[in-house]
Each structure stands twice: as C-alpha cells, then as structure tokens.
Design a protein around this motif. Structure first.
Motif, PDB file in Angstrom:
ATOM      1  N   SER A 204      14.076   5.624  -1.587  1.00 13.17           N
ATOM      2  CA  SER A 204      13.254   5.906  -0.409  1.00 13.17           C
ATOM      3  C   SER A 204      13.995   6.887   0.486  1.00 13.17           C
ATOM      4  CB  SER A 204      12.951   4.620   0.367  1.00 13.17           C
ATOM      5  OG  SER A 204      14.149   4.023   0.816  1.00 13.17           O
ATOM      6  N   ASP A 206      14.911   6.735   3.488  1.00 16.73           N
ATOM      7  CA  ASP A 206      15.946   6.169   4.355  1.00 16.73           C
ATOM      8  C   ASP A 206      17.106   5.553   3.579  1.00 16.73           C
ATOM      9  OD1 ASP A 206      14.793   3.907   3.312  1.00 16.73           O
ATOM     10  OD2 ASP A 206      14.068   3.111   5.237  1.00 16.73           O
ATOM     11  N   ASN A 208      17.301   2.981   1.820  1.00 18.06           N
ATOM     12  CA  ASN A 208      17.378   1.525   1.872  1.00 18.06           C
ATOM     13  C   ASN A 208      16.584   0.814   0.780  1.00 18.06           C
ATOM     14  OD1 ASN A 208      19.085   1.316   4.104  1.00 18.06           O
ATOM     15  ND2 ASN A 208      17.373   1.571   5.542  1.00 18.06           N
ATOM     16  N   LYS A 209      15.755   1.547   0.057  1.00 17.81           N
ATOM     17  CA  LYS A 209      14.921   0.918  -0.969  1.00 17.81           C
ATOM     18  C   LYS A 209      14.953   1.729  -2.263  1.00 17.81           C
ATOM     19  CE  LYS A 209      11.522   0.964   2.027  1.00 17.81           C
ATOM     20  NZ  LYS A 209      12.252   1.029   3.318  1.00 17.81           N
ATOM     21  N   ASP A 257      14.671  -3.984  -1.956  1.00 20.41           N
ATOM     22  CA  ASP A 257      15.048  -3.710  -0.570  1.00 20.41           C
ATOM     23  C   ASP A 257      16.526  -4.062  -0.432  1.00 20.41           C
ATOM     24  OD1 ASP A 257      15.583  -3.975   2.223  1.00 20.41           O
ATOM     25  OD2 ASP A 257      13.413  -4.067   2.587  1.00 20.41           O
ATOM     26  N   TRP A 281       8.706   8.365  -3.865  1.00 19.66           N
ATOM     27  CA  TRP A 281       8.571   7.998  -2.460  1.00 19.66           C
ATOM     28  C   TRP A 281       8.011   9.173  -1.679  1.00 19.66           C
ATOM     29  CZ3 TRP A 281       9.064   3.220  -0.448  1.00 19.66           C
ATOM     30  CH2 TRP A 281       9.731   2.256  -1.220  1.00 19.66           C
ATOM     31  N   ASN A 284       7.359   9.302   4.169  1.00 19.57           N
ATOM     32  CA  ASN A 284       7.462   8.049   4.913  1.00 19.57           C
ATOM     33  C   ASN A 284       8.282   7.062   4.081  1.00 19.57           C
ATOM     34  OD1 ASN A 284       7.032   5.461   6.001  1.00 19.57           O
ATOM     35  ND2 ASN A 284       4.950   5.938   6.651  1.00 19.57           N
ATOM     36  N   ASP A 286       8.520   4.053   4.012  1.00 21.13           N
ATOM     37  CA  ASP A 286       7.854   2.792   3.698  1.00 21.13           C
ATOM     38  C   ASP A 286       6.626   2.972   2.813  1.00 21.13           C
ATOM     39  OD1 ASP A 286       9.569   1.031   5.094  1.00 21.13           O
ATOM     40  OD2 ASP A 286       8.644   1.653   6.993  1.00 21.13           O
ATOM     41  N   ASP A 306       2.367   0.312   0.361  1.00 22.90           N
ATOM     42  CA  ASP A 306       3.086  -0.004   1.591  1.00 22.90           C
ATOM     43  C   ASP A 306       4.231  -0.945   1.226  1.00 22.90           C
ATOM     44  OD1 ASP A 306       3.947  -1.394   3.985  1.00 22.90           O
ATOM     45  OD2 ASP A 306       2.156  -0.612   4.981  1.00 22.90           O
ATOM     46  N   ALA A 307       5.449  -0.463   1.383  1.00 22.61           N
ATOM     47  CA  ALA A 307       6.606  -1.247   0.952  1.00 22.61           C
ATOM     48  C   ALA A 307       6.803  -2.514   1.786  1.00 22.61           C
ATOM     49  CB  ALA A 307       7.867  -0.388   1.014  1.00 22.61           C
ATOM     50  N   LYS A 308       6.242  -2.561   2.982  1.00 20.37           N
ATOM     51  CA  LYS A 308       6.375  -3.754   3.819  1.00 20.37           C
ATOM     52  C   LYS A 308       5.387  -4.836   3.412  1.00 20.37           C
ATOM     53  CE  LYS A 308       8.120  -1.307   7.906  1.00 20.37           C
ATOM     54  NZ  LYS A 308       7.849  -0.922   9.314  1.00 20.37           N
ATOM     55  N   LYS A 310       3.430  -4.627   0.651  1.00 23.48           N
ATOM     56  CA  LYS A 310       3.262  -4.561  -0.815  1.00 23.48           C
ATOM     57  C   LYS A 310       1.824  -4.237  -1.209  1.00 23.48           C
ATOM     58  CE  LYS A 310       7.549  -6.006  -1.065  1.00 23.48           C
ATOM     59  NZ  LYS A 310       7.781  -6.285   0.332  1.00 23.48           N
TER      60      LYS A 310
END
Length: 723
Positions: A204, A206, A208-209, A257, A281, A284, A286, A306-308, A310
C-alpha cells in the motif's frame, strides 16, 4: 492477385554497402553473436529528472557498477554502487531503487525457474551511509521494497515474509506454503506464463499493508518431465499444469495489516471459477484495486476493495464477445481517477475514468492501436504513448493531453520508435530502428521530440555488415481471402525475375502477434539472408488473427484456431507460387511453437502447395495446452470439441506428402514434448516418413552451449536437401 509495395527505405543503405559486399553469413557467426547490437542494461530515470542510472560491467575487473549519467551532457557523473567495494559480492545482475532512491535492492546468483521467474540472493544498499546487508542467506523470490524504503517483502518456499530493516523485525506472513500444494505471494505456472507476472503481492502507498494472492493448486493435475542430466538415473520434474478443461488453482485474496499484525481474506463477491490477473493499490492507501475475470476471459470487473471494511465494489466492467486483454496500463492519478486501456471501440485506446468508475473521456481515438502506455505527466497533464497510427508495421511515440486534445507525434523517423522517459517527462531516451537501421539511442526533448544529442549507435555493426551480402527486407501487402495482409520478402542477390526460385515461408500467426514489423534484424533474419544468399526467396505473411490491425481482425480466429490462419498461409503460398519467378513446386514453410502448429497444418492440409515444412516445439493438439491461453481463444474442450479437433495436426497426418522435420526439447515446460510424441505416434501409425529430433533437457527455447547452432545447422541442411 495484388501485391502492393509499401515502402523501400533501402536505396541509400544498399548503395552504402555495395563495396566489398561479398561475404556470406554463417551460422557460427549468427549464433556466436557476431551481429548483436549495443544497448542499455537496466536503465532507470532518477526522480530529479536530470540523471539516469545504467548497470554496466567493468571489463577489466568484472565488477558490476551502477553508473549515473547526466541527461543533457551524456557525461558519467559518478559510480553510485560498485560490487568491487562490497565484500562478498563479486557482481550483481540487477538493481531496483526504493521510491525515495535512498536504498537499492541488488540481485545476484539468479537461478531461472520458468520463463519469468527466478530466485536469487539479494542485498540492500543504503545510499546515504553506503552500508549494505544481505536480505537472506537463502535464495528468495520476487522481493519488493516498500514505498517508504524501510521494509521489504519476499517469498521463500511458497511463503510470504516481511523484513523491517530499520527495526530488524522479520515477520512470516504465511505458513502453509508447500510445493505443488499452496503458493503465497507468487503466481502458479499458468498465471506466470499467460498473465505475464510472478510477484502476486503489492505494498500500500503508506507501507503499512500488503495485499497478496494465495493459490491452492492441490486439485490441479500434475505434469512430469524426465530430466536426464549426466547421472546414472534420471530425475523427474513434477509440477502443476492445468491443461484445457481441467481444474485451475483456487485463487484467493488477502490483505495483511502490518500495524495490527492481522491477515484477512477478502471476499470479492459471488464469483465462481475465476481469475485474479492483477492486484494494485490505488493512490489511496486504504483502497486496493483488483481485476477479476471469468474463466472464459470475456468479462472483467475492476473491483475496489476498502481495506478497512473489507468491502468490495465494482467500479468498471469490460465485456467482449471473444476475450478481454490484460495489461499493466492501469495508472492511478493523485485524485484516484485512473488511466485504462481498452479495445471496446474496436481498437486499443486510452481512457480516463473517475475514481467512481465513471468515464471522464476517451483520450485517444481512431482506426489504429495504442501499443504502449508510457505514463502521465502531472505537471503538464499529458499522456505519453506509442501507437501504430503511422502504419501497422511501424511504431511512433506521441504526447496527448489528458482531455484528448493537443496530440503531437514526437518521433520523426519511419520505423520502430520506443521511449524511456525521464521522471519529469521533460526528456526521453529514444530507441529507434528500422529494417535498414540498427538501434540508435538519442536524447530527445519531451515537449517536441527534437533530438538533443546522440547517446549510442550501432555504426560499428553497420561497418561490419558492409563486407557482407546483406539482403534487406522488402515490405508490401498481399490480398488474400478478402483481406490486405502485411508481408516482407528477402530476395537473392542479383535477383532475376526471369529465373525460377524456391520459396521458403516463415510465420508465427498466434492471436495478437506480429512478425511483419519495420524493425532491425533479429538472429533469424540473418539466417533468412543466408538462405537468400543460397538462392531462396524468403517471405513472411501476417494472416488473420495477428495483431495491431483492430480487434475484429485479431479476433477473427476465435473458437477456431488454426483454420483461417492456415487458409491464409496456403492461399498466400499459392498466389506467390503463381508469380513468374517462383517455382511453385518448391515451396516450404516453417514455424516455432504456435508457428510449428501452423507449419504442420499447412503441410498436412496443403499437400499440393507445400513441398516441405519444419515444426519446432509445436502444439499438436490444444487439448495438451494450458487453460488460460487455450480457453481464452477456444473455450473449453467440453464446450468446443470441434474447435480443438478439427485443426489438430494429429488428426490430419494422412495428408502428409512432402518432407517434414519435427523438433522438440524434452524439458519443455510450456509446450510439452507430449505434443510431439503424440504426433510422432500418429505419423507412424499412418506409415508416413518424416524426420525428427529431440534435444535432451532443453526447454521451449531450445538453447544452451551449441544447441541453437546445431538446430539451425539441422534445419538448414533439411531445407537444402528437400527444397
């Protein structure tokens, strides 16, 4: 019959090499690299936009160096990394920068697995401190630096790992990987071969993923090959290979994550028997983009996850009566709108979509194909691309506004133009060649295409060729079966239209392919010139089903591979045979892979047209080939048995009258030697005489040591004896 001359950009070239133009090409020279061209290895444009890096080897010491050059002056400014200053690393074969260019991933001891996959030893070089460390003592696969440059993910023994080399933390993200059962983070054999990618994970924005694919291939049938080697007993290479109509690996998507130390499977929807040919990715961090395709490959969904939450959402759908092509052109802009290429209007073009999937505009349009997407210049809102707008055998570089306005052709010369743009798109390195000009490398202005300076040329090769009887290609078109087909011809020196010459045809003919292109010679072209020097006329015709002339032309062979294409080659041979200078009783044809499938069929189905044929590594029944490629064009054997069997050379061996040479490598993981063995058995049972050769432990490319030289000696002798 109508044969139309397209262009002859050869007058000056021919006149410049007439002096001492006596030497004949030899196979030892051709396959010994005597006519190879100079180029660049691993060119990378630095983000400052003013410099680029190239991997070069020091001839004296053998050290590998990453050298930095200035775009404008061409001067080497420094050596960024040299293996000579790194303990325990004598050389390296490749490099990749982190996004901020502070770290470099160096690859060494690479060991090829299949066509695109390899494993090797990798080091991280820290540019500011000049420090270095080894990622793993074991050979790993597909390592990828995170966008922030502080982490690396890689695959070892079918499991996905993450190493944070700032904190020293190493995390094994999966633990169920097992050969021929479960694969995490890299693709299985058929995805690698037919969807053209190996790394099946992505970071991702950022850092982080990590999104990754998991392949469960436990239900996929196994294929085995004997590897003979030099020991007393041979070994077996056993791997999962889904043949047409058989079970594929079950693919699933996960997102790990790293902050929460969780790994969750993403349910994409009610898909059954599907493919995931790309994950990426978006801008964004996420939102993950996933391309999901049905088994027939004629329906493609672009899904945003949406990674948050799912939750998946289909933002774009592509449908086609035949199939939808997969590309790497998907590009996300800062606002998460995206660039997409599609054949939906009948030709491959560039489209701009909003982040919601709503079409903003079609950027390019016309009865021609976009062949490469180079990138998007954010500052000037321009897209750079390559197309065949100037004729389907040529390639040119263009710039166009994101709104589809202000299109400008940047390349100036007729032939094959390619480009490597600087990071800010202000300039680009032009790669140009045509049938009479070996590769020229120049620095060009990104705004207008004007040449700034020459970087490298192949004048030394041209000087070397002045001593040879060079036989340039003549480009033309031929009217066959109601279509205008591209063709090139190589004629003997002192060609006399009052004489009769034998004709030798080459073709490949696979869906979307192109063999008639205005570009510099490959090794085979020197072989064709050698045959022309010995009195043969050599011709290549791109028939129906080949590419870059629109979707209708390319997809004309759908569900019936080997029918229209064979008709076109036979009809072309007959038309050419009617010319006063062609001996119609001496026409031969050859091809490799799909071309071997074609040449076999041409000889068996056109016994009164072709005197001989050579088939190298041919598919002889599409029932033996893999799911993704074969079903894309034929559906499954259960749905379309006729499409598989009506054009299988195995079923037409009784038609053989001429001379036939059949060649295969015993360790061909792609087109299995099973194809040749089944055809051999059919020929034997039909009591047909033929010649054949098996190259032990050689793959689809049939190379290594003197193998290529031996093969081309064999083929040359076969042609001279039988044509």
């Amino acid at each position: 019959m109508k044969i139309t001359k397209l262009f002859f950009g050869i007058t000056l070239f021919v006149s410049s090499i007439t002096i001492a133009q006596n030497k004949s090409f030899t196979l030892n020279e051709i396959w010994g690299g005597a006519f190879s061209t100079e180029g660049f290895q691993s060119l990378h444009s630095l983000k400052n936009g003013t410099q680029y890096s190239v991997l070069e080897r020091d001839k004296a010491s053998g050290a590998s160096n990453i050298n930095i050059y200035d775009y404008k002056t061409g001067e080497k400014t420094k050596t960024l990394v040299s293996s000579s200053s790194i303990d325990g690393l004598a050389s390296f074969q490749g490099y990749t920068f982190s996004k901020d260019e502070n770290r470099i991933l160096l690859s060494s001891e690479l060991e090829q697995i299949y066509r695109r996959s390899s494993r090797g030893i990798f080091h991280i070089y820290d540019v500011p401190t000049q420090g270095i460390f080894k990622v793993s003592d074991k050979k790993i696969q597909s390592p990828l630096l995170s966008p922030d440059g502080n982490k690396i993910a890689y695959v070892l023994d079918n499991n996905l790992f993450m190493l944070n080399f700032v904190t020293g933390q190493e995390v094994q993200l999966t633990d169920d990987g097992k050969k021929n059962e479960i694969i995490n983070g890299i693709t299985d054999w058929v995805y690698e071969e037919e969807f053209s990618f190996v790394r099946a994970f992505d970071w991702s924005a950022d850092s982080n993923k990590i999104a990754f694919l998991r392949f469960d291939e436990r239900d996929v049938p196994e294929f085995s090959m004997d590897v003979y080697g030099k020991e007393l007993y041979q070994k077996q290479d056993v791997f999962k290979y889904p043949k047409a109509g058989e079970k594929n690996a079950k693919v699933s998507l996960f997102v790990a994550d790293l902050s929460a130390m969780t790994s969750d499977e993403i349910k994409l929807g009610d898909y059954k028997d599907f493919y995931i040919p790309r994950i990426k990715w978006t801008a964004n961090p996420d939102v993950l983009s996933v391309q999901v395709m049905n088994r027939h490959q004629n329906n493609l969904d672009l899904v945003f996850v949406d990674a948050k939450t799912k939750a998946p959402k289909i933002v774009l759908n592509e449908k086609d009566e035949a199939y939808v092509d997969i590309t790497d052109n998907l590009t996300f802009l800062e606002d998460n709108s995206f660039i997409w290429t599609s054949e939906k209007d009948g030709y491959n073009h560039i489209y701009h979509y909003a982040a919601t999937g709503k079409l903003i505009n079609q950027v390019t349009t016309g009865n021609w194909e976009v062949t490469q997407y180079y990138g998007y210049d954010i500052k000037n809102k321009k897209i750079f691309y390559q197309s065949v707008e100037n004729g389907s055998v040529n390639r040119d570089v263009y710039a166009i506004g994101l709104d589809g306005k202000g299109k400008k052709r940047l390349s100036k010369k007729e032939g094959t133009n390619d480009a490597e743009f600087s990071a800010d798109f202000s300039s680009y390195i032009s790669y140009f060649s045509n049938a009479t000009t070996p590769y020229e490398f120049t620095l060009n202005n990104g705004a207008n295409g004007e040449v700034v300076r020459e970087i490298k040329n192949n004048k030394a090769l041209l000087d070397n060729l002045k001593g040879y009887d060079v036989r340039p290609k003549e480009f033309s078109t031929i009217q066959v079966n109601g279509e205008t087909l591209n063709m090139w011809t190589i004629k003997p020196k002192d060609f006399d239209p009052k004489k009769k010459y034998p004709l030798f045809m080459y073709q490949y003919s696979g869906p979307g392919s192109q063999s008639v292109a205005n570009t510099w010679h490959r090794a085979n072209d020197y072989w064709y010139m050698m045959l022309a020097q010995q009195g043969y006329i050599v011709v290549c015709v791109d028939g129906r089903g080949t590419g870059l002339k629109g979707a209708k032309f390319k997809k004309a062979t759908q569900n019936d591979l080997g029918n229209l294409e064979v008709q076109d080659q036979i009809a072309a041979a007959k038309q050419l045979g009617a010319l006063p200078y062609i001996d119609a009783s001496r026409i031969g044809i050859w091809g490799w892979s799909y071309g071997g499938f074609m040449s076999s069929n041409c000889l068996f189905k056109g016994p009164d047209t072709f005197k001989m044929a050579i088939a190298v590594a041919p598919v002889t029944s599409w029932r033996f080939y893999d799911t993704i490629y074969t079903e894309r064009y034929l559906m499954t054997p259960q749905e379309n048995a006729k499409g598989y069997d009506d054009n299988s050379p195995i079923n037409f061996v009784k038609g053989l009258k001429g001379k036939f040479l059949l060649v295969h490598g015993s360790a061909d993981d792609n087109v299995h030697v099973q194809n040749t063995m089944q055809l051999v058995e059919a020929l034997v049972q039909a009591n047909k005489d033929f010649d054949w050769a098996i190259y032990p432990d050689k793959n689809h490319g049939i190379y290594g040591g003197n193998t290529r030289l031996h093969l081309y000696n064999k083929m040359t002798n076969f042609i001279k004896e039988n044509l």
